[in-house]
Write an enzyme that holds these catalytic residues in place. Structure first.
Site: not given
Ligand SMILES: Cc1cc2nc3c(=O)[nH]c(=O)nc-3n(C[C@H](O)[C@H](O)[C@H](O)COP(=O)(O)OP(=O)(O)OC[C@H]3O[C@@H](n4cnc5c(N)ncnc54)[C@H](O)[C@@H]3O)c2cc1C
Length: 302
Positions: A127-128, A156, A178, A182, A220-221, A283
């Site tokens: 992970d980063m 990221q 991945r 970020g 991403t979500h 968080r």
């Molecule tokens: C499989 C996976 C691995 C990851 N690994 C890393 C890593 O190694 N290093 C790093 O810096 N980041 C990591 N992340 C976190 C990532 O960087 C984002 O901060 C996080 O996924 C939110 O961004 P998003 O792309 O989902 O978009 P966003 O626009 O932030 O989210 C889209 C929607 O999804 C929902 N959502 C998003 N995240 C969450 C959450 N955690 N809990 C509840 N609801 C949420 C919210 O409703 C939001 O409106 C990872 C994420 C995933 C999915």
């Protein structure tokens, strides 16, 4: 309306939330405290067509004993995954296995894990974390890659440097990374701040990886980003074996996971578990205050 007001109140008093309430949130996002509970969840996800990556909650181990204990727990996980024939790899955080204590110490733990991954023909994801450790993480990743090919790291999209880092990674066509937005608070000097611009960079990196035939875990979500990723996949005719979608366990996806599976796309669920569930759930709650509303709705329905 009422729930958005509740959400705002909850965010303001988040640290005062009763443990029982946070535990309800945790049960949605965390696969329990023990490895056995997590492995049961993995099995269920596998049965429904999802691949998994397991993460033991926690970061920044500040003494050797803790870092070695976590490394051992990850070693045991690899053995269980192998014995139970699960479709599951692991994701580790360098500071969890001792990077704050020393790079050499963390490297030793990482290489021990890598060897175990290799024994079971499994994969290791690094992970980063925050930008303070990006260079060291990439160095450790490169060292691992020289020893065993089934290792990958994370870039990221919010970091300006990621474009150059990807060019460096792309020099090895067996690279598997991945991409995510970020999650850490980073300064505007080094990190893009606006969501729209982060998304643009995410897609730029994705295109670059696809054009260079690099395997990508699209984490991403963000449903808009997913639409865009689908467009790129179709436009560039990317074969399904060159990417997977990744999501955090429990995050609502409005039917997208089923859609991915129906399209024959691989989906990997990032499943965290462990004793550090409280901080993790807080968080999640801060990131998505709507969760507080959903849970209150559930409670009132009951
Ligand atoms: C499989 C996976 C691995 C990851 N690994 C890393 C890593 O190694 N290093 C790093 O810096 N980041 C990591 N992340 C976190 C990532 O960087 C984002 O901060 C996080 O996924 C939110 O961004 P998003 O792309 O989902 O978009 P966003 O626009 O932030 O989210 C889209 C929607 O999804 C929902 N959502 C998003 N995240 C969450 C959450 N955690 N809990 C509840 N609801 C949420 C919210 O409703 C939001 O409106 C990872 C994420 C995933 C999915």
């Amino acid at each position: 309306m009422i729930y958005s007001i509740i959400n705002r109140i909850v965010i303001n008093i988040i640290r005062l939330l009763p443990l029982a309430f946070v535990r309800i949130i945790a049960s949605r996002y965390v696969a329990g405290e023990s490895a056995q509970e997590a492995l049961n969840i993995v099995q269920g996800l596998n049965e429904n067509g999802y691949s998994v990556t397991l993460d033991i909650l926690g970061e920044h181990s500040n003494n050797k004993f803790d870092a070695i204990t976590i490394t051992k727990e990850y070693l045991d996980l690899y053995v269980s995954i192998h014995n139970q024939k699960l479709d599951c790899n692991i994701s580790i955080k360098p500071t969890h296995i001792g990077l704050d204590i020393g790079k050499d110490f963390a490297r030793r733990n990482l290489l021990t894990l890598l060897k175990k991954a290799q024994e079971g023909n499994n994969f290791l994801r690094i992970d980063m974390e925050s930008s303070q450790v990006t260079d060291t993480t990439l160095e450790l990743y490169k060292e691992c890659k020289q020893q065993y090919s089934q290792v990958g790291t994370v870039l990221q999209a919010y970091l300006y440097r990621s474009q150059n880092d990807l060019k460096m990674l792309a020099s090895d066509s067996s690279c598997n990374f991945r991409i995510c937005k970020g999650i850490y608070k980073e300064s505007p000097d080094i990190a893009i701040q606006r969501r729209r611009d982060i998304n643009s960079n995410f897609l730029l990196l994705l295109r670059y990886a696809f054009r260079n035939k690099i395997y990508v875990g699209i984490a991403t979500h963000d449903l808009e980003l997913l639409e865009n990723a689908y467009e790129i996949i179709e436009e560039l005719k990317i074969p399904t074996e060159k990417f997977e979608f990744q999501v955090l366990y429990g995050v609502p996806m409005s039917g997208w996971l089923e859609k991915h599976i129906k399209n024959g796309y691989k989906v990997r669920v990032y499943v965290p578990f462990g004793k550090d569930w409280y901080a993790y759930s807080i968080r999640r709650l801060k990131e998505n205050p709507d969760i507080a509303g959903y849970i209150l709705k559930d409670i009132f329905r009951k």
